[in-house]
Every structure is written in structure tokens, then in C-alpha cells.
Scaffold this active site. Structure first.
Site, short mmCIF file in Angstrom:
data_model
loop_
_atom_site.label_atom_id
_atom_site.label_comp_id
_atom_site.label_asym_id
_atom_site.label_seq_id
_atom_site.Cartn_x
_atom_site.Cartn_y
_atom_site.Cartn_z
N ASP A 74 -17.88 32.60 -18.93
CA ASP A 74 -17.97 33.49 -20.09
C ASP A 74 -17.21 34.79 -19.78
O ASP A 74 -17.71 35.66 -19.08
CB ASP A 74 -19.47 33.75 -20.34
CG ASP A 74 -19.73 34.68 -21.51
OD1 ASP A 74 -18.78 35.35 -21.96
OD2 ASP A 74 -20.88 34.74 -21.96
N LYS B 220 -7.18 46.75 -16.59
CA LYS B 220 -6.77 45.69 -17.51
C LYS B 220 -5.86 44.70 -16.79
O LYS B 220 -5.93 43.50 -16.98
CB LYS B 220 -6.07 46.31 -18.73
CG LYS B 220 -5.81 45.35 -19.88
CD LYS B 220 -4.50 44.61 -19.77
CE LYS B 220 -4.24 43.74 -20.99
NZ LYS B 220 -3.03 42.93 -20.87
N HIS C 211 8.36 41.65 -17.32
CA HIS C 211 7.65 41.30 -18.54
C HIS C 211 8.60 40.73 -19.58
O HIS C 211 8.36 39.68 -20.16
CB HIS C 211 6.95 42.56 -19.07
CG HIS C 211 6.06 42.28 -20.23
ND1 HIS C 211 4.82 41.70 -20.07
CD2 HIS C 211 6.22 42.47 -21.56
CE1 HIS C 211 4.28 41.56 -21.26
NE2 HIS C 211 5.11 42.01 -22.17
N GLU D 209 -0.46 35.75 -22.18
CA GLU D 209 0.50 36.83 -21.87
C GLU D 209 1.60 36.31 -20.93
O GLU D 209 1.32 35.81 -19.84
CB GLU D 209 -0.24 38.02 -21.24
CG GLU D 209 0.63 39.25 -21.19
CD GLU D 209 -0.11 40.49 -20.69
OE1 GLU D 209 -1.31 40.64 -21.00
OE2 GLU D 209 0.52 41.30 -19.98
C1 MEV Z 1 -0.23 44.48 -18.81
O1 MEV Z 1 -0.91 43.39 -19.37
C2 MEV Z 1 -0.96 44.98 -17.59
C3 MEV Z 1 -0.40 46.23 -16.95
O2 MEV Z 1 -0.32 47.27 -17.91
C4 MEV Z 1 -1.34 46.62 -15.83
C5 MEV Z 1 -1.03 47.96 -15.19
O3 MEV Z 1 -0.48 48.84 -15.87
O4 MEV Z 1 -1.41 48.12 -14.01
C6 MEV Z 1 0.98 46.00 -16.45
#
Ligand code: MEV
Length: 438
Positions: free
Chosen positions: A296, A280, A393, A85
Site C-alpha cells: 500500500d 520525493k 530526464h 516517470e
Molecule cells: C523528480 O521526479 C525527482 C527529483 O526532483 C528529485 C530531487 O530533486 O532530488 C529529481
């Protein structure tokens, strides 16, 4: 059309590739080039990778990057990250730098207990089983002695074994619930070997136990396996600083930012839809280091998400408090990791990662990984509550778009220059590139 084949695993690698490319591709020669161009020129190294799994055709690359400037308990680290990513490594590095100027990350190991269970059925009364269990309990240690010796020398081994009655939830269902200390190894093989011996001991002893014979009772083992739910293999990571010091950008006030950040974390605490994405973001940092250090990541993912839902509602792993003008951001996270065994001595890049980290113990690695997770979470929530996530991003993703459209070096330079200070989206970049080419 489904293509079936018998004895596929017996074919050579070349034969497997020939079969696959001919069975599934309109242009087999081109498909073969795609797959073979990822072979390593070093035959020994390729063989090593071939033998990690069954039916290896080639290698699947992930970018391997590093995030420098992590200050953890006063020690400086450059952290390896394997991830595809675009923005993750940049975000971790930025957060690491921000916190290194504010005292760094403080981490503590809360516990390192691993769990394994033998699941079995018993058709007698619970108290009969309990008497039997108490009578044979030392045998579990005696019968596993020959393969726990080395672990014991390192200060680990089987910590405890309990009998758990689950008959209220499933008829005749009981468990041997065992806890282990596996020191610097993740311990999956050690635990599973112990458990399978516990199961044999349990069945053998039950067959010879006179009261069970008299009453025609039997023990039937269903399965023996470690648990990836490790709520007591836990590390705490924390950062803190005065709220006034929370901004490194004159456009926002530190206190205002701290409060907005705290609200965003509170939302993730109470709202599962947000909590999953919030966590995430934490796992972006965790998984990247877990993979780069040969651990792992599926086990870690499963355990972490179960932990995030342990109160019955899925919730944020991280938390914030603002008290007496101090912003504190922390999380407790379960991480069953190893720095010996598994891939650690086998995969050259894993060895590289561990050496770069100063050959950490498993406990030290837990702390490093937790810091990477909190850094990532900080970076994401900071972007979300200030500029929005797309700015950073897309800045990183723009290169993927350019590569997808086979942009030349000159085109890339021109596009990057143009989008330096303007909104970036996939279509805007493609339109701009197409205009350039006209
Ligand atoms: C993207 O990989 C992760 C995010 O969505 C985490 C979040 O929203 O806190 C940017």
C-alpha cells in the site's frame, strides 16, 4: 451539467460503460473503444482485476520495469519497479551499478513495531480510568485470543497496550495505544480486527465496572484504527566509499563531487522546500517497488512524510557524512510492508515480483525497498549537482514526446541520433520533427 444515476453499482460492466460513455463523451463509440481495449483477453484474469475494487471498468496500466545489479548486504537483486516517470528505472539501475562496484548497500532492521489506537472519551477522573484499565488489561489478550492464535504461532501478535491520557489536548479524550508484531504481513486487517475487539471489551467491561456505575461514568469509543505513522517500523540503509572513489567520470574530481553532494543534502536537511523535492526523489524509488510488490503505497507515503517532519520541521530523510576520507550516505526510513496476505498471493505480477526477489520476508523487503529509495536519491542528487536533472530526464522523456506526435520508427531514429549530444526540450524536439516532415 452533473449527471446522477441510481443503482450504478448494480449495473453490469458493459451497462456501466454504456452509461458513462453516453453521459460524458461527445463520441461514445470511440470512448468505449478506449476503455475496452485495456481489457485482458484472459477472462479469468480480467475477473480477478474486476473484483479487486467496486465499479471496475477496465485496467489502468503502469509500466513494469526492473533495475538490475542491486547489491544489498552482499546479495544481488534485480528489483521490480512499477512507475510511469521516464527516468526513474534508468536512474535506479545506474546508481545500483555505481554502488555495486563500491561494496553495495548495507541495511539493518532497527525495529518492526506497528501501532493501532482505540480513541475514546471518558467523563471521570484519570486515576479512576487508570485503575479500571490495569484491572481489565489481560482481558484484551483473552478476548482476541481466537483470532491472534495464528499470528502468535508465527511469532507475532499484540505486544503491548497502554492507556494514554490526552485530556490536556481534548476534553475527556483517551487512547488505548497498542503495539503489534505482524511478522511477514503488513497487518492492517489483523490490527484493525484486534482494535475493534479492544473497543468492545473496553465498553463492555466499563458497563459492568461497579465504581463507574456508582459514579455514573461511561466510556464512549469514537473509533478504532491502525496508525500509518510507524516511526518504530524502521530500516537503515547506507552506502560508503573513499571520497577519491566517488567519481566514475574523469570530468569531475571525486572529492569535489562528494563535497558538493554533501552540501546538497545539508540544504535538504535545513530547507523544507528543497526537502520535499529531495524526499520525493526517494519516494520515486520506494513507491515503484512498493507498488510492484503489491503493498500500500499511500500508507507508506503518509508514514514516511510524517517521519520526515517528526522534529517539527520537514527535513531530508537522507544524510551524508565525510570523515577520514570516507563518504557515507544513509537514511532511516519507516516502511510497514508485507510479503504475505493482501495482494501478494492474488496478483500474478506481485507474485512474479516476489519470486524474482527470492520470496523475501517482510524484513528483507523493507531492506530492498529502502535501498531502491537511497539509490534513487543518490542518482537524483548526483545529476542535480553535476549535469543538471534535465539531461537524463529529457533523454528518457524524448520517447514520450515522439509518441505523442505519432513519430514513425525512422523519425524516432533520426530524432534520437540528432539529440544524442545536444540540449533536449519539448519544443526543440517538436520543431526538429516538424522540420523532418517538411
Ligand atoms: C523528480 O521526479 C525527482 C527529483 O526532483 C528529485 C530531487 O530533486 O532530488 C529529481
Amino acid at each position: 451539467m452533473t449527471q446522477n444515476i441510481k443503482g450504478f453499482s448494480k449495473l453490469t460492466k458493459e451497462e456501466k460503460i454504456d452509461w458513462i460513455t453516453q453521459a460524458y463523451f461527445t463520441n461514445p463509440a470511440e470512448a468505449k473503444t478506449v476503455i475496452t481495449q485495456y481489457w485482458n483477453n484472459d477472462d479469468e484474469l480480467q475477473k480477478l482485476h474486476d473484483e479487486f475494487i467496486e465499479n471496475t471498468l477496465t485496467n489502468f496500466y503502469l509500466p513494469y520495469g526492473v533495475a538490475p545489479n542491486f547489491l544489498i548486504n552482499g546479495k544481488s537483486y534485480t528489483i521490480p519497479m512499477a512507475i510511469e516517470e521516464s527516468s526513474v528505472v534508468a536512474a535506479a539501475s545506474k546508481a545500483a551499478k555505481f554502488w555495486s562496484e563500491r561494496g553495495g548497500f548495507k541495511t539493518t532492521i532497527i525495529n518492526t513495531e506497528k501501532i493501532g489506537q482505540v480513541h475514546f472519551l471518558f467523563d471521570g477522573e484519570p486515576n479512576e480510568l487508570e485503575t479500571f484499565f490495569n484491572c481489565i488489561k489481560p482481558k484484551f489478550w483473552i478476548d482476541t485470543d481466537n483470532f491472534t492464535k495464528n499470528m502468535q504461532k508465527r511469532g507475532g501478535g499484540i505486544v503491548n497496550i497502554e492507556l494514554i491520557n490526552k485530556t490536556n489536548e481534548l476534553e475527556n479524550y483517551y487512547q488505548l495505544h497498542a503495539s503489534f508484531n505482524t511478522k511477514d504481513s503488513m497487518g492492517a486487517n489483523f490490527i484493525n480486527t484486534c482494535l475493534e475487539q479492544f473497543a468492545k471489551t473496553l465498553e463492555n467491561e466499563a458497563q459492568q465496572y461497579a465504581p463507574f456505575q456508582e459514579n455514573n461514568h461511561s466510556v464512549q469509543v469514537v473509533m478504532s484504527i491502525l496508525s500509518n505513522y510507524v516511526p518504530n517500523c524502521l530500516v537503515r540503509v547506507e552506502v560508503a566509499c573513499p571520497v577519491d572513489n566517488m567519481s566514475d567520470d574523469k570530468s569531475i574530481d571525486g572529492k569535489e563531487f562528494a563535497e558538493k553532494f554533501a552540501t546538497a543534502v545539508k540544504i535538504a536537511e535545513i530547507e523544507p522546500y528543497r526537502a520535499v523535492t529531495h524526499n520525493k526523489g526517494i519516494m520515486n524509488g520506494i513507491d515503484a517497488v512498493v507498488i510492484a510488490t503489491g503493498n500500500d503505497f499511500r500508507a507508506v507515503e503518509a508514514g514516511v512524510h510524517a517521519f520526515a517532519g517528526k522534529k517539527g520541521q520537514y527535513s531530508s530523510l537522507s544524510h551524508v557524512s565525510i570523515a577520514n576520507g570516507i563518504f557515507t550516505f544513509w537514511m532511516d526510513i519507516p516502511l510497514a510492508l508485507g510479503t504475505i496476505g493482501g495482494l501478494t498471493a492474488l496478483h500474478p505480477l506481485v507474485k512474479f515480483s516476489l519470486e524474482m526477489l527470492g520470496k523475501p520476508s517482510a524484513e528483507e523487503l523493507m531492506q530492498i525497498v529502502a535501498a531502491a529509495g537511497l539509490a534513487q536519491n543518490f542518482a537524483a542528487v548526483r545529476s542535480l549537482t553535476t549535469t543538471g536533472i534535465q539531461k537524463g530526464h529529457m533523454k528518457m522523456h524524448i520517447m514520450n514526446i515522439l509518441n505523442q506526435h505519432h513519430a514513425t520508427k525512422e523519425e524516432k531514429q533520426q530524432v534520437l541520433e540528432y539529440f544524442k549530444d545536444t540540449t533536449i526540450s519539448h519544443s526543440l524536439v517538436v520543431d526538429y520533427l516538424e522540420n523532418l516532415r517538411k
